[in-house]
Enzyme design. Structure first.
Site, PDB file in Angstrom:
ATOM      1  N   LYS A  86      27.978  34.930  44.084  1.00  0.00           N
ATOM      2  CA  LYS A  86      28.935  35.749  44.849  1.00  0.00           C
ATOM      3  C   LYS A  86      29.726  36.784  44.043  1.00  0.00           C
ATOM      4  O   LYS A  86      30.678  37.352  44.570  1.00  0.00           O
ATOM      5  CB  LYS A  86      29.917  34.832  45.587  1.00  0.00           C
ATOM      6  CG  LYS A  86      30.787  33.979  44.678  1.00  0.00           C
ATOM      7  CD  LYS A  86      31.710  33.081  45.496  1.00  0.00           C
ATOM      8  CE  LYS A  86      32.577  32.201  44.650  1.00  0.00           C
ATOM      9  NZ  LYS A  86      33.646  32.853  43.923  1.00  0.00           N
ATOM     10  N   SER A 126      30.465  37.315  55.184  1.00  0.00           N
ATOM     11  CA  SER A 126      31.565  38.007  54.509  1.00  0.00           C
ATOM     12  C   SER A 126      31.919  39.299  55.221  1.00  0.00           C
ATOM     13  O   SER A 126      31.059  39.946  55.831  1.00  0.00           O
ATOM     14  CB  SER A 126      31.125  38.316  53.075  1.00  0.00           C
ATOM     15  OG  SER A 126      31.979  39.241  52.466  1.00  0.00           O
ATOM     16  N   TYR A 151      25.014  41.901  46.331  1.00  0.00           N
ATOM     17  CA  TYR A 151      25.664  40.727  46.931  1.00  0.00           C
ATOM     18  C   TYR A 151      25.934  40.979  48.421  1.00  0.00           C
ATOM     19  O   TYR A 151      25.567  40.177  49.276  1.00  0.00           O
ATOM     20  CB  TYR A 151      26.980  40.390  46.216  1.00  0.00           C
ATOM     21  CG  TYR A 151      27.868  39.494  47.056  1.00  0.00           C
ATOM     22  CD1 TYR A 151      27.537  38.152  47.234  1.00  0.00           C
ATOM     23  CD2 TYR A 151      29.002  39.996  47.715  1.00  0.00           C
ATOM     24  CE1 TYR A 151      28.317  37.326  48.041  1.00  0.00           C
ATOM     25  CE2 TYR A 151      29.779  39.179  48.518  1.00  0.00           C
ATOM     26  CZ  TYR A 151      29.443  37.851  48.680  1.00  0.00           C
ATOM     27  OH  TYR A 151      30.195  37.045  49.488  1.00  0.00           O
ATOM     28  N   LYS A 155      24.261  39.245  52.171  1.00  0.00           N
ATOM     29  CA  LYS A 155      24.962  38.711  53.350  1.00  0.00           C
ATOM     30  C   LYS A 155      24.443  39.384  54.622  1.00  0.00           C
ATOM     31  O   LYS A 155      24.249  38.736  55.652  1.00  0.00           O
ATOM     32  CB  LYS A 155      26.479  38.901  53.213  1.00  0.00           C
ATOM     33  CG  LYS A 155      27.109  38.015  52.138  1.00  0.00           C
ATOM     34  CD  LYS A 155      26.887  36.540  52.403  1.00  0.00           C
ATOM     35  CE  LYS A 155      27.448  35.644  51.333  1.00  0.00           C
ATOM     36  NZ  LYS A 155      27.059  34.231  51.494  1.00  0.00           N
ATOM     37  N   ASN A 201      38.352  37.979  41.259  1.00  0.00           N
ATOM     38  CA  ASN A 201      39.245  38.144  42.411  1.00  0.00           C
ATOM     39  C   ASN A 201      40.700  38.278  41.971  1.00  0.00           C
ATOM     40  O   ASN A 201      41.092  37.792  40.907  1.00  0.00           O
ATOM     41  CB  ASN A 201      39.104  36.960  43.364  1.00  0.00           C
ATOM     42  CG  ASN A 201      37.698  36.844  43.928  1.00  0.00           C
ATOM     43  OD1 ASN A 201      36.975  37.834  44.003  1.00  0.00           O
ATOM     44  ND2 ASN A 201      37.303  35.645  44.297  1.00  0.00           N
ATOM     45  N   PHE A 220      43.906  48.211  40.237  1.00  0.00           N
ATOM     46  CA  PHE A 220      42.907  49.286  40.199  1.00  0.00           C
ATOM     47  C   PHE A 220      43.207  50.366  41.235  1.00  0.00           C
ATOM     48  O   PHE A 220      42.778  50.289  42.380  1.00  0.00           O
ATOM     49  CB  PHE A 220      41.501  48.718  40.389  1.00  0.00           C
ATOM     50  CG  PHE A 220      41.095  47.770  39.290  1.00  0.00           C
ATOM     51  CD1 PHE A 220      40.852  48.228  38.003  1.00  0.00           C
ATOM     52  CD2 PHE A 220      40.986  46.401  39.537  1.00  0.00           C
ATOM     53  CE1 PHE A 220      40.493  47.354  36.988  1.00  0.00           C
ATOM     54  CE2 PHE A 220      40.629  45.518  38.528  1.00  0.00           C
ATOM     55  CZ  PHE A 220      40.388  46.003  37.248  1.00  0.00           C
ATOM     56  N   ASP A 300      35.317  49.539  45.569  1.00  0.00           N
ATOM     57  CA  ASP A 300      36.446  48.986  46.324  1.00  0.00           C
ATOM     58  C   ASP A 300      36.681  49.791  47.602  1.00  0.00           C
ATOM     59  O   ASP A 300      36.816  51.016  47.551  1.00  0.00           O
ATOM     60  CB  ASP A 300      37.733  49.021  45.485  1.00  0.00           C
ATOM     61  CG  ASP A 300      37.859  47.818  44.561  1.00  0.00           C
ATOM     62  OD1 ASP A 300      37.142  46.829  44.789  1.00  0.00           O
ATOM     63  OD2 ASP A 300      38.674  47.869  43.623  1.00  0.00           O
TER      64      ASP A 300
END
Length: 340
Positions: A86, A126, A151, A155, A201, A220, A300
């Site tokens: 993950k 997710s 990743y 999903k 995380n 960030f 992000d």
């Protein structure tokens, strides 16, 4: 007692779900290959519930072993499938590892499940499937965007595999649970998040910084189009998330599902920025956090928080803990790990 298989049951969300299942009277069998978890978690689960779940160390990539397991456990009434790699960054560097581990294992488990008398399946999905959603809060009908990482793609592909399998197998009943950001630890402080190496995380990085393991926390980017310039996420207490899996399983076992493939968002419905999380942690823990603003991180999304209406009304589930409570439990867990 109804028997349930939990794959990846010694991981962060898996272990908390095993606790909730056992406390609801389910008999739990855990499969875990211990690649991203610790055998010590088994003792934590046992200490909380007073009952040791059955544990099998098994690599789900070994198809024949998966088949043998299901031949041995014909009386399973449901599978909750957590087992997957993950880390987003690692998936970019090692895509084949992620496709093999997250897709092959899902296929092998589903193929074996189809031979059982009872076929109930819950998939650990997710909110990454939504990418940067066009509207907030995010509903289950929001379009699936091109994945930002291998990743995230596993999903999306995983959901497609389950949906396609349900289409041609009306004996299979499945629910995909799309999580937002799970944080926190069990109130007993006997199980919690155990990141290997540098945490990927936010919250484990916060607690490790407060505990002195990390020099400072990097935020960030502070130039996003949000009220304080930092990214916004929906942080949900892991115990609330675990309870949703039990509710989803009971829905399938009780045949209360409205179709044989359903999707639910699991979040609090409230977005919190990175700076708000830091402030909440400082308030809950009475710790001053050393942090700095760093450049934006690739991949992000600006903001993501859930519309939880469907889970609240159809599942009859609602997140109960607030951000302060979740962060305080994460801090207590960190202190327990470090003997502070």
């Amino acid at each position: 007692m109804k028997k349930v298989l939990v794959t990846g049951g010694l991981g962060f969300i898996g272990s908390h779900t095993v606790v909730e299942l056992q406390q609801k009277g389910f008999e739990v069998v855990i499969i875990d290959d211990l690649s991203n978890s610790s055998i010590d978690v088994l003792a934590g689960i046992t200490a909380i519930t007073g009952k040791a779940p059955v544990f099998e160390k098994l690599d789900l990539k070994e198809k024949s072993k998966v088949e043998s397991f299901f031949e041995k456990h014909q009386d399973i009434v449901g599978v909750i499938h957590f087992a997957a790699s993950k880390a987003v960054g690692e998936s970019v560097e090692k895509p084949l590892l992620y496709y093999e581990n997250n897709i092959n294992t899902l296929v092998y488990v589903l193929k074996s499940l189809l031979h059982l008398p009872t076929q109930n399946f819950i998939f650990s999905s997710s909110c990454t499937v939504y990418g940067q959603a066009d509207q907030m809060p995010i509903t289950e009908s929001a379009p699936i965007k091109v994945a930002e990482s291998p990743y995230g793609n596993t999903k999306q592909i995983g959901e497609e595999i389950i949906k396609d399998t349900c289409k041609v197998n009306d004996t299979l009943n499945a629910i995909a649970l799309r999580y937002f950001n799970p944080i926190g630890a069990h109130s007993s402080i006997k199980i919690g998040e155990l990141p290997i190496g540098v945490p990927q995380n936010l919250v484990p990085f916060i607690t490790q910084t407060a505990a002195g393991l990390r020099k400072e926390l990097s935020v960030f980017g502070d130039d996003y189009p949000t009220p304080d310039g930092t990214c916004i996420r929906d942080y949900i207490h892991v115990v609330d998330l675990a309870k949703a899996h039990v509710v989803a399983l009971e829905r399938l076992v009780g045949k209360n599902n409205t179709s044989n493939y359903e999707i639910f968002n699991l979040g609090t419905g409230k977005g919190s920025s990175v700076l708000e999380v830091i402030q909440s942690f400082e308030k809950a823990s009475s710790q001053k956090l050393n942090y700095k603003i760093a450049p934006r991180r690739e991949g992000d999304v600006i903001q993501a928080y859930a519309d939880t209406t469907k889970a609240n009304t159809e599942l009859g589930w609602k997140a109960e803990s607030n951000l302060d409570e979740a962060l305080l439990s994460a801090w207590k867990w960190e202190k327990h790990l470090r003997n502070i």
